[in-house]
Design a protein around this motif. Structure first.
Motif, mmCIF file in Angstrom:
data_model
loop_
_atom_site.group_PDB
_atom_site.id
_atom_site.type_symbol
_atom_site.label_atom_id
_atom_site.label_comp_id
_atom_site.label_asym_id
_atom_site.label_seq_id
_atom_site.Cartn_x
_atom_site.Cartn_y
_atom_site.Cartn_z
ATOM 1 N N GLN A 252 -2.669 6.755 1.030
ATOM 2 C CA GLN A 252 -1.845 5.883 0.169
ATOM 3 C C GLN A 252 -0.892 5.080 1.061
ATOM 4 O O GLN A 252 -0.461 5.550 2.113
ATOM 5 N N ASP B 217 2.187 1.541 0.932
ATOM 6 C CA ASP B 217 3.028 0.645 0.134
ATOM 7 C C ASP B 217 2.607 -0.794 0.389
ATOM 8 O O ASP B 217 2.209 -1.151 1.509
ATOM 9 N N GLY C 13 -6.309 -7.852 -2.099
ATOM 10 C CA GLY C 13 -6.726 -6.463 -1.897
ATOM 11 C C GLY C 13 -6.383 -6.020 -0.486
ATOM 12 O O GLY C 13 -5.605 -6.668 0.232
ATOM 13 N N TYR C 14 -7.004 -4.921 -0.082
ATOM 14 C CA TYR C 14 -6.695 -4.320 1.209
ATOM 15 C C TYR C 14 -8.003 -3.923 1.887
ATOM 16 O O TYR C 14 -9.007 -3.615 1.228
ATOM 17 N N TYR D 213 -10.040 -4.053 -1.342
ATOM 18 C CA TYR D 213 -9.805 -2.947 -2.275
ATOM 19 C C TYR D 213 -8.454 -3.193 -2.946
ATOM 20 O O TYR D 213 -7.429 -3.366 -2.273
ATOM 21 N N THR D 214 -8.433 -3.231 -4.276
ATOM 22 C CA THR D 214 -7.248 -3.697 -5.001
ATOM 23 C C THR D 214 -6.155 -2.651 -5.118
ATOM 24 O O THR D 214 -4.977 -3.001 -5.215
ATOM 25 N N ASP D 215 -6.479 -1.366 -5.127
ATOM 26 C CA ASP D 215 -5.481 -0.324 -5.340
ATOM 27 C C ASP D 215 -4.812 0.038 -4.020
ATOM 28 O O ASP D 215 -5.268 -0.338 -2.934
ATOM 29 N N THR D 216 -3.717 0.799 -4.097
ATOM 30 C CA THR D 216 -3.008 1.251 -2.896
ATOM 31 C C THR D 216 -3.267 2.722 -2.601
ATOM 32 O O THR D 216 -2.550 3.328 -1.816
ATOM 33 N N THR D 217 -4.246 3.295 -3.244
ATOM 34 C CA THR D 217 -4.673 4.673 -2.965
ATOM 35 C C THR D 217 -6.180 4.643 -2.793
ATOM 36 O O THR D 217 -6.897 4.099 -3.643
ATOM 37 N N TYR D 218 -6.671 5.228 -1.692
ATOM 38 C CA TYR D 218 -8.093 5.115 -1.353
ATOM 39 C C TYR D 218 -8.584 6.485 -0.880
ATOM 40 O O TYR D 218 -7.877 7.210 -0.173
#
Length: 1281
Positions: A785, A787, A799-800, A820-825
């Protein structure tokens, strides 16, 4: 992943094949590829070929050919054709050009005439059974066949024979019928690529036999053996007349084996066999050798027929031997006069060692076929008087398994011996002998390759033998290859695991073997049982099916290589420019290494004085200075290697001059800019901001640019303000975030003014995100995760992109290619136990940020399995004791400890029993509420966190359970405990009972003295301690446990022992001769234990040195003998018990004097003894059966005085001077060693010993067994099954 479907992914639709050509011919190799545009390379011995006068390379669509002009012997080698990732190997074999065809035909005709004449001569003989039987003439021995020397006519027309010592190939011998030679293209089967051919040679000449084996498909080097006849292994005969050679061509991977016969002799003629084997593959080939007598040259010299008997080799030395001259006439007379003999009966009666001799004597050509028929004939076997059931001929067992050999004997009491290769087997952990009734067993545990041997069971003079074959299990693949999908340029590791360490494996791609010397692209790694194929940078050509093969299986996986998708961060935009202005097309893509080409209306744009093409990082620019009308058109950017393009249009703005009044108020025309409706212009940070505003007005208006209330002037080099006719241009070089804001342009002239607002927004790639945090780890995964970045660069975050690497590596591997759009992978497909790091990039429409700081190193580990065996060990009113066992699966991480929790029944609120973790597997939980029902559970913790909990089967009520008192007396205290004085006594007596019982100790019914005896009690045991024991501490001790009205008692007996007192009243009762009689009384104090004996000592009064006569003498009287006359003796006695000797002895009150007596010495007379003895064998020779090729020994032992002379005989012939035998004699043991025996060494051996007193002899039979080939072994096993 499901098993991939096997499909042919070779680049070739048609493959070239191996060809055979003559010298000087032209050879064409043809192939076809799947794709017409495939690039094809031809190689010779791994070197690339180019088209020249020798090699002609052609390509027509998907058809390709290689032509070799004027083939020579050097061209006969290995070739290969390569297309993409596929490689096909083939060979060219070159034969010598056929010459002298007419001479060979004439030679064949003359040989036929000679055979015909000999047949007519044989038919003319009267009374010869062979003359009337045509088949008999075909089975004549080679020595009786007509030779060219016997036919003068043939000798005149036949070409001159080669001189002795010349090398002759088997197929170049005159008279060889090539029409009968096997076709090399179709006759090759099994392992041979070239088989040895039958040949003819003249006496004294040399001949070579050649065999070739292709080792490209073999896992192990082939082993070859040459045999003469059926059994004779020629490896042991290598020397002056026979040489064996071996060559290896690394390029073609072909082994060449040669057998060279030097100075051939007539005895060399016969049938030969060549066998080749490699692991589980086997092949053999038969061929014949014919040896002709030397031809007479010019006149015949009668002296040449005589043979001299000298050994030094000189022509004039030795005596003449007429046997050679008379041999032919004698053989002819024997053929006519000998009666008919039954060869079958002779073979049945003869030993195996005589088979070849009989075949030569009677002209048997198919000896192998006759022996096969002979085996099928019924043969009566003598019934054994000792064995009821013998061992089978052969047994087979797999490596590591157990083998049990069983026989049945007639006499149950008889002893048997087991031998292994003639050596007696000793009983060990691996070899176990069993006897059950009349059955005898030999069990071999954990069979290894060293147990592959001949085993013999010997009972008296009889024995039975068997062969044990240990089969090595094949190497299997325990962990198979996995399918992989990677991106272009990534590293690929294909890993498998086999069943044995150090095993050899073979890697293939689409059926083509991968080797180290073929390309540096592939690397092979071996680590114990693991084998890894490494491809450093994968390309599209590496796609395909990869196979790893062992001799026990194979595994296949598919590798798919995908192109990286090229992302466009900034597209090129349409431009509208005026004459002499600058036009800039700019785009930004995701890959910095991608190059591209600019096109205008489909034609490539080349750089010149006005056109500039740049590529910096991810940004590609096309700049056109001093724009002209012909520059207008469609411009396209095409990235190399990708099937898409970016297009934009360049519009040329023509300025039309119309008539306007002299007074025209100024006006700003913003519609021509093509900006958004709210007049917002976006610019990427670092790029040039150029605001080109068309204006009109007459007279020409003045232009003022402001930002807020600040007037923008050319204060620094970044800002430029330019006014031209019809345009006002505002430029900022290298725009940054500070340049963002609302800009106003004001135009004024005497006719008026106009104003327009332009909102400028500077956008940039986002800031890097914060360092990622590892939330949790799994067996091969982790959850990370982070920030979001503090600044998104003026554009929303799309995204990331995440990357990971091993801690000790420098190579980062991208985990996702789409943002990747979320901040947890959740990152997967990691290796458990390896340390990793993670980092993150943020992506918006402008581009990708710098990478974030790396995360803290972490190791993917799975939580352990739950603890097992949780149970209640003890319980009281406020405490409970729990115990459990460690988890079955701990994983690659160390166990940190255990956490214990409890809760009340019916509640979900679990309370930790203590702070932190405990490393022990047992715990005591205190301060629990009495009478409450509680539930307990335990978790195991490691780096990955807690495991699943293990709970008790049901809730436990916290209260103490009444338990009857019970004393557990240790085994060593159930008998009397004996201690020496001053030794420490420490008795630990365990017991059970709840609540804690009252403990009372007593001795002989009285309470203990606390000053002498200490007692310590605990919840589970009681201890009795005496620091220094005394004799008075002996007695019976009792311990009593009492809980309320229930009690238990136990008693322990202790005996304290000490040294005994000294004996009493030692008296000399009588003295006679050399003897003294003593008597005494036992001591009053025996030391609280039994007197075990007495020590009696004597001393001469002159020296007073004491000598022990008896050490532990049990009685109280004794006789001291063997005293010396003339001496006076005194005596003393010690008492002995289990502690030792008494401190003081008891001395005799009187002394004993031994009187002297006179006598005369008469020496004895002896008769001289005759020690001579005739020889006699104390251990006879034992008949033996040995395997050909292995040294054999015969042993016996002889006795005789004087030492006898020993002579060895074979078949009654003295062999003392034979170099093949060695004789040894040591301490009467006689040994005869036979070096590498063959079938002719079998027979009757006799050892004779002679001396002056007589002679003696022993004899035995020696049988030479042939080595068992694999084919015969398989047949025996099949017959046994």
């Amino acid at each position: 992943m499901p098993e991939p479907v096997k499909k042919n992914v070779s680049a070739f639709a048609k493959k070239p094949k191996t060809q055979v050509a003559e010298e000087g011919a032209t050879v064409v190799f043809e192939t076809e590829t799947e794709k017409p545009d495939a690039k094809v390379r031809w190689q010779c011995n791994t070197k690339d070929l180019v088209s020249d006068d020798k090699y002609v390379i052609k390509a027509d669509g998907n058809k390709h050919s290689l032509t070799i002009q004027a083939v020579t012997k050097e061209d006969g080698t290995a070739y290969a054709v390569i297309a993409g990732g596929s490689k096909v190997k083939f060979d060219l074999k070159v034969k010598k050009k056929e010459v002298m065809e007419e001479v060979k035909l004439e030679l064949k005709e003359k040989v036929k005439e000679e055979v015909k004449e000999k047949k007519e001569e044989a038919q003319g003989g009267a009374g010869d059974p062979a003359a009337s039987d045509p088949a008999a003439t075909d089975t004549l021995a080679p020595a009786e066949a007509p030779t060219p020397a016997e036919n003068p006519a043939a000798a005149d027309t036949t070409p001159a024979a080669p001189q002795p010592g010349a090398n002759i190939q088997a197929h170049d011998t005159p008279g060889f019928d090539e029409s009968q030679a096997p076709d090399m293209k179709t006759d090759l089967t099994g392992l041979f690529t070239e088989k040895p051919q039958s040949g003819e040679v003249t006496v004294g000449e040399n001949i070579n036999f050649v065999a070739k084996v292709n080792a490209a498909s073999l896992l192990k080097k082939p082993t070859i053996k040459w045999f003469k006849g059926k059994w004779m292994d020629l490896a042991s005969k290598s020397g002056k007349n026979l040489q064996l050679k071996e060559l290896y061509d690394r390029n073609s991977k072909v082994y060449t084996f040669e057998m060279q016969i030097i100075a051939a002799k007539p005895s060399f003629a016969g049938a030969y066999r060549c066998e080749v084997s490699s692991r589980d593959k086997f092949d053999s080939c038969n061929f014949d050798l014919t040896v002709h007598e030397a031809r007479a040259v010019e006149g015949f010299d009668i002296r040449a027929a005589f043979r001299r008997t000298s050994m030094d080799g000189s022509e004039e030395a030795g005596e003449l031997d007429f046997s050679a001259l008379l041999k032919k006439s004698a053989s002819k007379s024997q053929v006519k006069n000998e009666p008919d003999e039954d060869v079958w009966e002779i073979l049945q009666k003869a030993p195996a060692s005589e088979y070849e001799k009989i075949a030569f004597q009677y002209g048997i050509t198919d000896l192998r076929g006759m022996l096969k028929r002979l085996k099928k004939m019924k043969k009566e076997e003598k019934k054994s008087e000792v064995f009821l059931k013998k061992l089978d001929p052969a047994y087979q067992v797999e490596k590591g398994h157990k083998m049990k050999l069983c026989i049945e004997v007639a006499n149950e009491d008889v002893d048997v011996k087991w031998l292994k290769n003639g050596q007696e087997i000793q009983s060990t952990g691996r070899y176990i002998f069993e006897s059950v009734g009349n059955k005898r067993y030999l069990t071999i545990n954990h069979c290894s390759l060293s147990d592959d041997a001949t085993y013999t069971c010997v009972v008296g003079d009889e024995k039975c033998t068997t062969e044990l074959f240990v089969k090595e299990p094949p190497v299997t693949i325990t962990s198979h290859l996995e399918d992989q999908m990677v991106m272009k340029g990534e590293r690929v590791e294909l890993e498998c695991e086999v069943s044995e360490e150090g095993a050899t494996v073979k890697w293939e791609k689409d059926g083509v073997e991968l080797t180290r010397d073929e390309s540096f692209k592939y690397r092979f790694k071996k680590d114990g049982r693991k084998h890894v194929l490494i491809i450093n940078e994968a390309t599209k050509e590496d796609c395909g099916h990869y196979t790893v093969k062992t001799n026990g299986g194979e595994s296949m996986s598919e590798l798919m290589v995908s192109e990286k998708e090229l992302e466009v961060y900034q597209n090129i935009a349409d431009l509208t420019v005026k004459a002499k202005d600058e036009a800039v097309f700019k785009c930004e893509v995701s890959d910095e290494t991608v190059k591209g080409i600019w096109y205008k209306n489909g034609v490539e744009v080349k750089a010149d004085a006005r056109t500039n093409i740049t590529h910096i990082g991810r940004i590609h620019k096309l700049t056109i200075d001093d724009v002209k009308p012909e520059d207008q058109g469609d411009y396209t950017f095409v990235p190399e290697g990708y099937a898409f393009n970016l297009s934009a249009k360049l519009n040329f703005l023509e300025v039309k001059i119309d008539y306007v009044p002299r007074q025209d108020p100024p006006k700003i025309h913003l519609d021509c800019m093509g900006h958004t409706s709210d007049s917002t212009i976006m610019v990427v940070a670092g790029n040039k901001l150029r605001l080109d505003v068309p204006i009109t007005g007459d007279p020409a208006p003045t232009v003022v640019w402001t930002k807020g209330e600040k007037v923008m002037t050319e204060g620094d080099g970044r800002l430029h303000v330019e006014s031209t006719k019809g345009h006002c241009i505002f430029t900022i070089e290298g725009a940054d975030k500070q340049d963002e804001g609302l800009y106003s342009v004001i135009v004024r002239n005497p006719a008026g003014e106009d104003k327009a607002d332009i909102n400028v927004k500077v956008v940039d790639a986002p800031d890097p995100p914060s360092a990622p945090r590892i939330l949790s780890v799994g067996e091969d995964s982790c959850v990370v995760q982070w920030d979001p970045p503090k600044s998104d660069g003026g554009n929303p975050i799309i995204g990331y992109v995440l990357e990971r690497k091993k801690k000790k590596s420098y190579r980062w591997m991208r985990l996702n290619f789409d943002p990747y759009t979320d901040t947890t992978y959740e990152a997967k497909r990691m290796i458990e136990g390896v340390e990793y790091e993670m980092r993150v990039y943020a992506v918006n429409a402008i581009g990708m940020s710098c990478h974030s700081a790396a995360s803290q190193p972490f190791i993917p580990v799975a939580p352990t399995s739950e603890p097992v065996g949780l149970c209640v060990d003890d319980i009281s009113d406020t405490t409970i004791s729990l115990k459990w066992r460690t988890p079955e699966h701990l994983g690659s991480s160390e166990l940190d400890g255990y956490g214990v929790e409890y809760c009340k029944e019916g509640s979900d609120e679990w309370v930790p029993a203590f702070e932190g973790l405990t490393e022990r597997t047992s715990v005591i939980i205190r301060d629990l509420p009495t009478g409450e029902k509680m539930q307990f559970r335990v978790r195991a913790y490691n780096m990955a966190g807690p495991s699943a909990p293990t709970s008790l089967a049901q809730a436990v009520t916290i209260h103490e359970i009444m338990q009857k008192p019970k004393i557990w007396i240790p085994r060593n205290l159930r008998q009397t405990l004996i201690k020496k004085v001053e030794e420490t006594i420490n008795l630990v007596i365990p017991f059970q009972g709840k609540p804690r019982p009252v403990i009372t100790w007593s001795k002989d019914g009285e309470y203990l003295n606390p000053k002498q005896v200490s007692v310590r009690n605990s919840d589970t045991d009681t201890i009795l301690f005496i620091r220094k024991s005394e004799r008075k501490d002996s007695g019976k001790y009792e311990v009593k446990l009492q809980i309320e009205n229930v009690e238990d008692t136990a008693s322990i007996s202790i005996q304290i022992v000490d040294l005994p007192g000294s004996p009493e009243k030692l008296k000399i009762m009588d003295v006679w001769g050399f003897n003294v009689a003593l008597e005494w009384k036992p001591p009053k104090d025996n030391g609280n234990c039994e007197i075990t004996g007495y020590m009696v000592q004597k001393a001469d009064k002159k020296t007073m040195e004491w000598y022990t006569v008896y050490e532990l003498y049990r009685r109280t009287n004794c006789v001291v003998a063997d005293l010396i006359m003339g001496n006076e003796y005194i005596f003393r006695i010690y008492a002995v018990n289990m502690v030792g000797l008494s401190l003081e002895p008891c001395f005799s009150a009187d002394s004993a004097y031994i009187q002297k007596t006179g006598f005369e010495y008469k020496p004895p007379t002896y008769k001289e003894h005759d020690f001579s003895e005739a020889p006699k064998f104390t251990h006879p020779l034992v008949s033996r059966s040995v395997i050909a090729g292995y040294n054999a020994t015969l042993s016996c032992s002889v006795r005789g005085i004087p030492k006898p002379k020993v002579t060895w005989y074979k078949n009654k012939m003295d062999i003392s001077n034979e170099a093949k035998y060695r004789m040894f004699s040591k301490q009467g043991v006689l040994t005869l060693e036979i070096r590498k025996p063959c079938s002719f060494d079998g027979g009757v051996y006799m050892c004779k010993a002679v001396n002056a007193s007589g002679e003696d002899a022993v004899e035995c039979k020696l049988e030479i067994r042939p080595q068992i080939t694999k084919e015969e072994r398989d047949k025996q096993m099949n017959k046994a099954d």
